[in-house]
Structure formats: C-alpha cells, structure tokens
Scaffold this motif. Structure first.
Motif, PDB file in Angstrom:
ATOM      1  N   UNK A 186       5.360   9.792  15.367  1.00  0.00           N
ATOM      2  CA  UNK A 186       4.941   9.662  13.968  1.00  0.00           C
ATOM      3  C   UNK A 186       3.427   9.604  13.885  1.00  0.00           C
ATOM      4  N   UNK A 187       2.913  10.103  12.790  1.00  0.00           N
ATOM      5  CA  UNK A 187       1.529   9.899  12.415  1.00  0.00           C
ATOM      6  C   UNK A 187       1.583   9.241  11.047  1.00  0.00           C
ATOM      7  N   UNK A 188       1.035   8.027  10.962  1.00  0.00           N
ATOM      8  CA  UNK A 188       1.083   7.228   9.733  1.00  0.00           C
ATOM      9  C   UNK A 188      -0.340   7.014   9.266  1.00  0.00           C
ATOM     10  N   UNK A 189      -0.587   7.282   7.982  1.00  0.00           N
ATOM     11  CA  UNK A 189      -1.943   7.109   7.474  1.00  0.00           C
ATOM     12  C   UNK A 189      -1.987   6.624   6.044  1.00  0.00           C
ATOM     13  N   UNK A 190      -3.182   6.234   5.641  1.00  0.00           N
ATOM     14  CA  UNK A 190      -3.457   5.828   4.266  1.00  0.00           C
ATOM     15  C   UNK A 190      -4.638   6.644   3.775  1.00  0.00           C
TER      16      UNK A 190
ATOM     17  N   UNK B 215       7.433  14.228  14.078  1.00  0.00           N
ATOM     18  CA  UNK B 215       7.619  15.361  14.972  1.00  0.00           C
ATOM     19  C   UNK B 215       8.944  16.035  14.617  1.00  0.00           C
ATOM     20  N   UNK B 216       9.023  17.312  14.795  1.00  0.00           N
ATOM     21  CA  UNK B 216      10.240  18.086  14.506  1.00  0.00           C
ATOM     22  C   UNK B 216      10.667  18.019  13.043  1.00  0.00           C
ATOM     23  N   UNK B 217       9.723  17.840  12.130  1.00  0.00           N
ATOM     24  CA  UNK B 217      10.029  17.801  10.698  1.00  0.00           C
ATOM     25  C   UNK B 217       8.873  18.476   9.969  1.00  0.00           C
ATOM     26  N   UNK B 218       9.180  19.400   9.097  1.00  0.00           N
ATOM     27  CA  UNK B 218       8.122  20.121   8.399  1.00  0.00           C
ATOM     28  C   UNK B 218       7.610  19.381   7.167  1.00  0.00           C
ATOM     29  N   UNK B 219       8.330  18.347   6.731  1.00  0.00           N
ATOM     30  CA  UNK B 219       7.943  17.602   5.523  1.00  0.00           C
ATOM     31  C   UNK B 219       7.029  16.430   5.860  1.00  0.00           C
ATOM     32  N   UNK B 220       6.148  16.103   4.931  1.00  0.00           N
ATOM     33  CA  UNK B 220       5.386  14.860   4.982  1.00  0.00           C
ATOM     34  C   UNK B 220       6.036  13.915   3.987  1.00  0.00           C
ATOM     35  N   UNK B 221       5.985  12.626   4.280  1.00  0.00           N
ATOM     36  CA  UNK B 221       6.615  11.626   3.429  1.00  0.00           C
ATOM     37  C   UNK B 221       5.554  10.704   2.861  1.00  0.00           C
ATOM     38  N   UNK B 222       5.572  10.505   1.553  1.00  0.00           N
ATOM     39  CA  UNK B 222       4.706   9.528   0.888  1.00  0.00           C
ATOM     40  C   UNK B 222       5.585   8.352   0.531  1.00  0.00           C
TER      41      UNK B 222
ATOM     42  N   UNK C 292       0.804  -1.225   0.000  1.00  0.00           N
ATOM     43  CA  UNK C 292       0.000   0.000   0.000  1.00  0.00           C
ATOM     44  C   UNK C 292       0.831   1.266   0.000  1.00  0.00           C
ATOM     45  N   UNK C 293       0.147   2.379  -0.076  1.00  0.00           N
ATOM     46  CA  UNK C 293       0.757   3.708  -0.087  1.00  0.00           C
ATOM     47  C   UNK C 293       0.437   4.378   1.246  1.00  0.00           C
ATOM     48  N   UNK C 294       1.461   4.852   1.959  1.00  0.00           N
ATOM     49  CA  UNK C 294       1.244   5.507   3.250  1.00  0.00           C
ATOM     50  C   UNK C 294       1.893   6.883   3.255  1.00  0.00           C
ATOM     51  N   UNK C 295       1.368   7.749   4.117  1.00  0.00           N
ATOM     52  CA  UNK C 295       2.032   9.026   4.364  1.00  0.00           C
ATOM     53  C   UNK C 295       2.478   9.037   5.811  1.00  0.00           C
ATOM     54  N   UNK C 296       3.593   9.715   6.057  1.00  0.00           N
ATOM     55  CA  UNK C 296       4.160   9.791   7.403  1.00  0.00           C
ATOM     56  C   UNK C 296       4.458  11.247   7.714  1.00  0.00           C
ATOM     57  N   UNK C 297       4.003  11.689   8.880  1.00  0.00           N
ATOM     58  CA  UNK C 297       4.359  12.993   9.420  1.00  0.00           C
ATOM     59  C   UNK C 297       5.182  12.730  10.667  1.00  0.00           C
TER      60      UNK C 297
END
Length: 107
Positions: free
Chosen positions: A62-66, A40-47, A33-38
């Motif tokens: 971390x906040x991890x979502x789909x 703490x202490x980082x302004x970027x989101x990761x796909x 699957x495809x997840x996004x990660x936010x």
C-alpha cells in the motif's frame, strides 16, 4: 517500507506518503483526516474519510498519503476463530461466576 503484522495506529503529517506491506489479512480504518490509498495489483485509488474501512489482503503493498492536513489511520487484525471461541467461552463462564484465562478460579 513498513510491514504491518499486528494492530497498529499511526499518523501521517500533511503531504506525507507511507509505503507499507501487509503481512496478514487486516483492515485499514481511518480515524482522523482524509487519506488516499493505492494498492498493488489494483488500478483504482481510494479516498477514505474518518470512519471508512478498507479490507486488505496478505502480501499486498500500500501507499497511503494525505494532501494538506494530518491524518491518523489504524490497521486492525481480525480475530482468529479460536480466539473468538475463547472469548465467547470466557463471557459465558463469567455469567456463572467463573473467570476463564485469568489464572483465578472461584471456589
């Protein structure tokens, strides 16, 4: 919020978000699957797509979502230097017919 302190794999249903705290330095690996990660202490989101990894620091959140479909992610702890040395010794000993660490020895 879950705390990650060992190797673990878990699934997220489509549209879910999980909040985790990293207790030890680890690596996030996307299995499906495809997840996004936010982070703490980082302004970027990761796909991240299957096969992508992200090194994580001890203590970060971390906040991890789909978005639409389910995903499966794994947290993998790095081997400590002592464990790597023992693994090397066990492999070397096995070449000579010795079995280190399993309670048996060849006589």
């Amino acid at each position: 919020m879950r705390e990650i302190s060992s190797d673990i794999t878990f699934e997220l249903a489509g549209g879910d978000v999980a909040s985790v705290r990293v207790a030890r330095s680890t690596r996030l690996v996307v299995r499906d699957g495809l997840v996004w990660v936010t982070r703490s202490d980082d302004v970027a989101d990761y796909w991240l797509e299957p096969g992508h990894t992200l090194r994580l620091r001890r203590g970060e959140r971390l906040w991890i979502g789909t978005e639409h479909e389910a995903a499966r992610v794994a947290f993998e702890m790095p081997a400590h230097a002592g464990e790597r040395a023992f693994d090397w010794f066990a492999r070397a000993a096995a070449r000579f017919g010795l079995h280190a660490g399993d309670g048996w020895r060849t006589v």
